[in-house]
Design a protein around this motif. Structure first.
Motif, PDB file in Angstrom:
ATOM      1  N   LEU A  29       0.823  -1.210   0.000  1.00 16.69           N
ATOM      2  CA  LEU A  29       0.000   0.000   0.000  1.00 16.69           C
ATOM      3  C   LEU A  29       0.859   1.264   0.000  1.00 16.69           C
ATOM      4  N   LEU A  30       1.924   1.258   0.807  1.00 12.27           N
ATOM      5  CA  LEU A  30       2.806   2.426   0.853  1.00 12.27           C
ATOM      6  C   LEU A  30       3.465   2.665  -0.501  1.00 12.27           C
ATOM      7  N   LEU A  31       3.930   1.589  -1.130  1.00 14.15           N
ATOM      8  CA  LEU A  31       4.572   1.726  -2.437  1.00 14.15           C
ATOM      9  C   LEU A  31       3.553   2.150  -3.489  1.00 14.15           C
ATOM     10  N   GLY A  32       2.367   1.516  -3.469  1.00 10.56           N
ATOM     11  CA  GLY A  32       1.337   1.885  -4.428  1.00 10.56           C
ATOM     12  C   GLY A  32       0.898   3.331  -4.273  1.00 10.56           C
ATOM     13  N   ALA A  33       0.688   3.779  -3.025  1.00 10.54           N
ATOM     14  CA  ALA A  33       0.293   5.161  -2.782  1.00 10.54           C
ATOM     15  C   ALA A  33       1.381   6.133  -3.227  1.00 10.54           C
ATOM     16  N   SER A  34       2.651   5.768  -2.979  1.00 15.15           N
ATOM     17  CA  SER A  34       3.762   6.622  -3.398  1.00 15.15           C
ATOM     18  C   SER A  34       3.796   6.778  -4.918  1.00 15.15           C
ATOM     19  N   LEU A  35       3.581   5.679  -5.621  1.00 14.74           N
ATOM     20  CA  LEU A  35       3.590   5.737  -7.085  1.00 14.74           C
ATOM     21  C   LEU A  35       2.438   6.589  -7.617  1.00 14.74           C
ATOM     22  N   TYR A  89      -3.578   3.379 -20.524  1.00 17.48           N
ATOM     23  CA  TYR A  89      -4.546   2.428 -19.975  1.00 17.48           C
ATOM     24  C   TYR A  89      -4.837   1.282 -20.943  1.00 17.48           C
ATOM     25  N   LEU A  90      -4.663   1.513 -22.243  1.00 22.60           N
ATOM     26  CA  LEU A  90      -4.784   0.416 -23.196  1.00 22.60           C
ATOM     27  C   LEU A  90      -3.684  -0.607 -22.942  1.00 22.60           C
ATOM     28  N   ALA A  91      -2.471  -0.141 -22.689  1.00 24.20           N
ATOM     29  CA  ALA A  91      -1.360  -1.051 -22.388  1.00 24.20           C
ATOM     30  C   ALA A  91      -1.646  -1.834 -21.107  1.00 24.20           C
ATOM     31  N   ALA A  92      -2.165  -1.147 -20.074  1.00 24.23           N
ATOM     32  CA  ALA A  92      -2.499  -1.836 -18.827  1.00 24.23           C
ATOM     33  C   ALA A  92      -3.587  -2.876 -19.044  1.00 24.23           C
ATOM     34  N   SER A 150      -0.297  -0.721 -14.199  1.00 25.36           N
ATOM     35  CA  SER A 150      -0.603  -2.079 -13.744  1.00 25.36           C
ATOM     36  C   SER A 150      -0.052  -2.331 -12.345  1.00 25.36           C
ATOM     37  N   LEU A 151       1.213  -1.958 -12.125  1.00 21.72           N
ATOM     38  CA  LEU A 151       1.850  -2.206 -10.835  1.00 21.72           C
ATOM     39  C   LEU A 151       1.161  -1.428  -9.722  1.00 21.72           C
ATOM     40  N   MET A 152       0.860  -0.152  -9.970  1.00 19.61           N
ATOM     41  CA  MET A 152       0.207   0.666  -8.948  1.00 19.61           C
ATOM     42  C   MET A 152      -1.140   0.078  -8.553  1.00 19.61           C
ATOM     43  N   THR A 153      -1.900  -0.326  -9.549  1.00 18.33           N
ATOM     44  CA  THR A 153      -3.226  -0.883  -9.286  1.00 18.33           C
ATOM     45  C   THR A 153      -3.135  -2.192  -8.514  1.00 18.33           C
ATOM     46  N   LEU A 154      -2.250  -3.067  -8.948  1.00 20.06           N
ATOM     47  CA  LEU A 154      -2.119  -4.375  -8.300  1.00 20.06           C
ATOM     48  C   LEU A 154      -1.608  -4.247  -6.867  1.00 20.06           C
TER      49      LEU A 154
END
Length: 285
Positions: free
Chosen positions: A12-18, A44-47, A223-227
């Motif tokens: 969560l910390l990494l995702g929020a930071s991104l 978003y098409l790539a994601a 993708s990474l942020m969402t996951l």
């Protein structure tokens, strides 16, 4: 802390930071000639393509929840498109703080659609958030709170759509996480394409390396942020995850100070502080 408990917090910390710094590569790509809507569509098409490859087996039951997924696609599309356009055009911290009025909208929408009771504490938090919003939006020349520019409208609209997405997710427990994520990403792609067609936005004249950079940002970054965020919120209580996600504001404030010359007035900071406090108290409730 046991590793199994620490990993969701770290995610969560990494995702929020991104999420707090993603505005910077987006602005760099826009500066290379990418129009905002085309940039949103491309990333978003790539994601979405990466998600389809990874989650094909879990998407077979989508027709059984078609209306729910359609609503989530529309809300998620509005959330992300408005957010990207806002951070490209507005003051970063102002955009992030106005976006975090979303807990206010969540309480109202939860009461309207999920019949969730509104307690006295919830009303107090709503008043606190509204007070903060009034402080941030106060226009001395008009003598009333008012949205300053298009970025303000987009930031508040994005927060409202985000709250609506959360209400839809909470009311659709039978829908899998993969289906929810994919419907959101595809919603961004379809809605951005519709807006491009309606507004007749020309195809951007960008180089192949710039286009590839946008695709990588979507396939890896989005993708990474969402996951990361989804991994965290599915493994720890919602009131804890909501508080941890406020770290996005810290990342946004630091990156704004280091990478731009944008500033905020004392009144805006005080108003933003009340909004953050309201978001924190709402999460604790």
């Amino acid at each position: 802390m046991h590793p199994s408990k620490f990993s969701p917090v770290l995610a969560l910390l990494l995702g929020a930071s991104l999420w707090g710094v993603v505005w910077y590569p987006l602005r760099l790509l826009e500066a290379q000639g990418f129009y905002p809507l085309w940039l949103t569509l491309t990333t978003y098409l790539a994601a979405a393509l990466i998600g389809l490859v990874l989650a094909t087996a879990r998407l077979r039951g989508c027709l059984a929840h078609a209306w729910i997924l359609l609503a989530l696609a529309l809300a998620g599309g509005c959330t992300n498109i408005a957010f990207v356009l806002a951070v490209l055009d507005g003051n970063i911290m102002r955009v992030l703080l106005l976006f975090y009025l979303s807990p206010l909208w969540a309480v109202v929408l939860g009461w309207l659609f999920l019949r969730e009771p509104v307690s006295g504490r919830s009303v107090s938090i709503l008043v606190l958030a509204m007070t903060g919003a009034i402080g941030m939006l106060w226009e001395p020349t008009l003598g009333i709170p008012w949205l300053r520019d298009q970025a303000d409208w987009l930031a508040i609209g994005s927060g409202f759509a985000f709250a609506l997405s959360n209400v839809i997710v909470r009311g659709a427990q039978e829908v899998s996480l993969a289906q929810k994520v994919m419907s959101t990403w595809l919603g961004v792609v379809v809605l951005a394409a519709i807006l491009i067609a309606l507004l007749r936005v020309p195809i951007p004249d960008v180089t192949v390396p710039v286009t590839m950079a946008a695709l990588v940002l979507g396939a890896v970054g989005i993708s990474l942020m969402t996951l990361l965020v989804q991994y965290g919120v599915t493994r720890i209580p919602i009131h804890r995850s909501a508080v941890i996600l406020l770290f996005e504001l810290v990342a946004g404030a630091l990156s704004q100070q280091l990478l731009t010359n944008e500033t905020m007035t004392l009144v805006e900071w005080l108003g933003g502080g009340l909004i953050v406090l309201a978001a924190y108290l709402s999460a604790k409730l």
